[in-house]
Design an enzyme around this catalytic site. Sequence first.
Site, short mmCIF file in Angstrom:
data_model
loop_
_atom_site.label_atom_id
_atom_site.label_comp_id
_atom_site.label_asym_id
_atom_site.label_seq_id
_atom_site.Cartn_x
_atom_site.Cartn_y
_atom_site.Cartn_z
N HIS A 7 36.62 49.80 45.98
CA HIS A 7 36.95 50.44 44.72
C HIS A 7 35.68 51.01 44.17
O HIS A 7 34.70 51.29 44.87
CB HIS A 7 37.66 49.38 43.67
CG HIS A 7 37.36 48.00 43.73
ND1 HIS A 7 36.18 47.74 43.44
CD2 HIS A 7 38.06 47.02 44.56
CE1 HIS A 7 36.00 46.33 43.78
NE2 HIS A 7 37.47 45.81 44.43
N ASP B 296 42.34 39.55 39.59
CA ASP B 296 41.41 40.36 40.00
C ASP B 296 41.91 41.41 41.09
O ASP B 296 42.62 40.86 41.86
CB ASP B 296 40.00 39.74 40.28
CG ASP B 296 39.49 39.21 39.01
OD1 ASP B 296 39.43 39.83 38.20
OD2 ASP B 296 38.63 38.22 39.30
N GLU C 93 41.33 37.73 46.87
CA GLU C 93 41.64 36.40 46.04
C GLU C 93 42.45 36.54 45.01
O GLU C 93 43.44 35.66 44.81
CB GLU C 93 40.34 35.77 45.70
CG GLU C 93 39.28 35.10 46.56
CD GLU C 93 39.67 34.07 47.74
OE1 GLU C 93 40.58 33.33 47.21
OE2 GLU C 93 39.67 34.15 48.74
N TYR D 283 34.46 45.93 37.67
CA TYR D 283 34.55 44.63 38.49
C TYR D 283 33.38 44.28 39.22
O TYR D 283 32.96 45.31 39.78
CB TYR D 283 35.97 44.84 39.38
CG TYR D 283 36.25 43.49 39.72
CD1 TYR D 283 36.44 42.39 39.36
CD2 TYR D 283 36.29 43.14 41.31
CE1 TYR D 283 36.73 41.16 39.83
CE2 TYR D 283 36.76 42.14 41.98
CZ TYR D 283 36.82 41.16 41.16
OH TYR D 283 37.15 39.97 41.86
N GLU E 275 43.59 35.38 35.36
CA GLU E 275 42.77 34.28 35.75
C GLU E 275 42.16 33.43 34.36
O GLU E 275 42.40 32.26 34.51
CB GLU E 275 41.78 34.46 36.63
CG GLU E 275 42.36 35.00 38.01
CD GLU E 275 41.91 36.29 38.01
OE1 GLU E 275 41.51 36.89 39.24
OE2 GLU E 275 42.21 37.33 37.02
N ARG F 64 32.97 42.34 41.89
CA ARG F 64 32.75 41.89 43.26
C ARG F 64 33.31 43.14 44.07
O ARG F 64 34.62 43.32 44.24
CB ARG F 64 33.71 40.53 43.38
CG ARG F 64 33.15 39.33 42.76
CD ARG F 64 34.25 38.29 43.24
NE ARG F 64 33.65 36.85 42.45
CZ ARG F 64 34.10 36.68 41.37
NH1 ARG F 64 35.04 37.34 40.67
NH2 ARG F 64 33.55 35.63 40.73
N ASP G 213 40.93 42.14 44.08
CA ASP G 213 40.59 41.71 45.57
C ASP G 213 41.38 40.84 46.43
O ASP G 213 42.60 40.41 45.71
CB ASP G 213 39.20 41.45 45.53
CG ASP G 213 39.18 39.89 44.60
OD1 ASP G 213 39.91 39.51 44.11
OD2 ASP G 213 37.87 39.33 44.26
#
Length: 802
Positions: A344, A81, A85, A298, A8, A300, A83
């Site tokens: 995770h 990432d 999104e 990570y 990203e 989130r 997740d």
Amino acid sequence: MKSLVIVESPAKAKTINKYLGSDYQVLASMGHVRDLPAKKLGVDIEHDFKPTYEVILSRKKTMAQLKTAANSASKIYLAPDPDREGEAIAWHLAQELGHGKKIYRLTFHEITKQAISESIKNPTSILQEKVDAQQARRILDRLVGYKISPILGRKIRHGLSAGRVQSVAVLMICEREKEILAFITEEYWSIIANLKKHNAKAQITAKLEKIDDKKTSIPNKERADEILADLTGKRFIISTVTKKQKKQNPAAPFTTSKLQQEASRKLRFTVKKTMAVAQQLYEGLDIGEDSPIGLITYMRTDSVHVASVAQTEAAEYIQKKYGKEYIPGKPPIYKSKASAQEAHEAIRPTSVGYEPELIKQYLSQDQYRLYKLIWNRFVSSQMSSAILEITTADILIQGKNKYLFRISGSVVKFNGFMAVYVEGKDEEDDEEKEGILPPLNEGEELDLLGLDGKQHFTQPPPRYTEATLVKALEEKGIGRPSTYAPTISTIQEREYVEKQDGSFRPTEIGILVTDVLIGAFPDIINVDFTAKMEEELDKIEEGTVNWVNVLKSFYQPFSEALKNAGDKIQEVKKQQETVTDVKCAKCESQMIVKLGRHGKFLGCSKYPECKYTTPFEINEQGDIHVAKTDTVDVVCDKCNAPMVIKANKMGRFLACSAYPKCKNTKSMNKDTGEVREAKAELTDEKCPKCSQALILRGGKYGEFLSCSKYPECKYTKSIGIGVTCMVINENGQECGGNIVRKPSRKGFFYGCDNYPACKFATWDEPTNNRCPKCQQMLVRKVKKGEEALFCVNKGCEYNEGR
């Protein structure tokens, strides 16, 4: 041919590129590359809610570069990432780039050389269930926002918006405010005995806990005085002493919400700032090694799971640093409440070997403080429990009643995890602290130093802070780790709530919007519905329900509510109208408090026959009266009548008191209140159209240059602000033009003097500072006196000072 890896952000790309070497090209998508159209619904409701996606305007150049790179790549790895999104970004990239190309998905929870190497060796494919869950969430949010927001704009005020999660967050803040306003304070008293041992100086505090074996309830001073009189001259002899050991366990390593809460409590970080700094720690920083290092996993996540390799490393560190007794008998296991998409690891340092103090010199102050918080929390979570000894001594006194006083204290016998970290507490969780006690024995008489009656009043529930709002959202199942920060930012930017002394209060417009939404959409704008919808999204990701069916079950009642929404909103507005004793200045009818686009005002009850309106004020007694008009020492230059100060959505201005006969106005400086007089000053600069001199003029929106031959020549020129345009043009080169301030009907905006070749424009003040993540321009925003710098790149979340 090189393999292409797409992530990203440029910062993430820079770190990973150094790990992979020359056989790989690592590029950044700058966040989402496709989305629903900006100017239409983009969802075919009649055909299973089929979405129409298009490349985001600001990503077209990036997308073209990615396509060029993909055409010449041997393999394509998508590494956003791990997740929902991130999965959706990968899917959209695959849709744009995957024509005849084999595409692989890379997932990793930390940006370290080992994690990236393992991911490259074991690539996976895109998980369609995750994509469906994100797509369902996006369509839900589009339907709610796109269908409700225009109604709010028509019925209340232009620019208002509704959101599936944001509206419920505002609702919670409004409901808390109603609780506070409805709360009736009650008086109560406590009685404290100040004691000490014979021949000792240390004071001991005992609190009256029970009267006649019932919990103490002292409603007023009279009852407190009765008890104090009854206790006069009584001996304070300890009847029982009990000691017990209590084990206190460490807190689990951070999830997203717990990190946001603790950073708010201990560091005074906003939720938005916490996530921005955590992103920097995750994506990689230069700490004096060969390549940048991702310092945390990570950020989130809803999981408290810790990889066994990280637990082993932590145990070795703890034994070496603190001793064997600080390691629990077996590695601790914490129970996760992880939702499907966040199943995770917890947030932890990628290696406990990167001690905060050792790398402090390479980090900014904010990075260091947040990293230390994460490091301390994780290390303490892998340590032994603390052992406390709790001592309780009771004193029984017989008078007209039987009184029980209690002395409590605690001593830390073994500090365990407390050697590293102790979790903070919210205001509403605060309890009285227990002190350390001297040795106490049954039958021992203590010297009475004095008896005190203390007056107290019951307190309403506290207003939400950022920490307690995130806690409440999580407990109620509203939103997910990725939504807390943007939700809190949005409700403040929309001015539905404001922060005072660190706590949220709803604004007048926030209360109004919430009331009308509840009236029109009671089954949608509520906590239970929003929480249930989050559960449905989790089930979509788990593959147990179909995303189209979830949207159908939502849309049927939603569409019915939409049909009558306008009328119901009007009903709510009518219910909030208040008849006053104020008389209309034109027809002597009673005036009514009404709700308009800019808040409450007084309007004539004979409307539409009489359209007279006026602002109002409420005095300390709650009486409503017409607002006083502020006069100034300025005379109208058209009719010589005095000027008065008025206000509209653009701010304060001067208007002629003879209105509507004279409609003359003058602008005012919104900061200083000074009147802006018309300005016309000849300059040495020539008009490029007719070669006449340019004049420096002062208009409604400030200074600009115009031709002295106006109106024959209508050439105008905006004035530069001394900032260079850093926008990258189609040739990949920096524009290099000058940023100028330009007027519009809505006020000033900033643009490039290379227009139309460069179409950069922003409402925020550009600066000559560059974003350290993507090298784009930083702009300055000032809101409620708080100044911060933000990156103009919408895919980059970098900011300073928030």
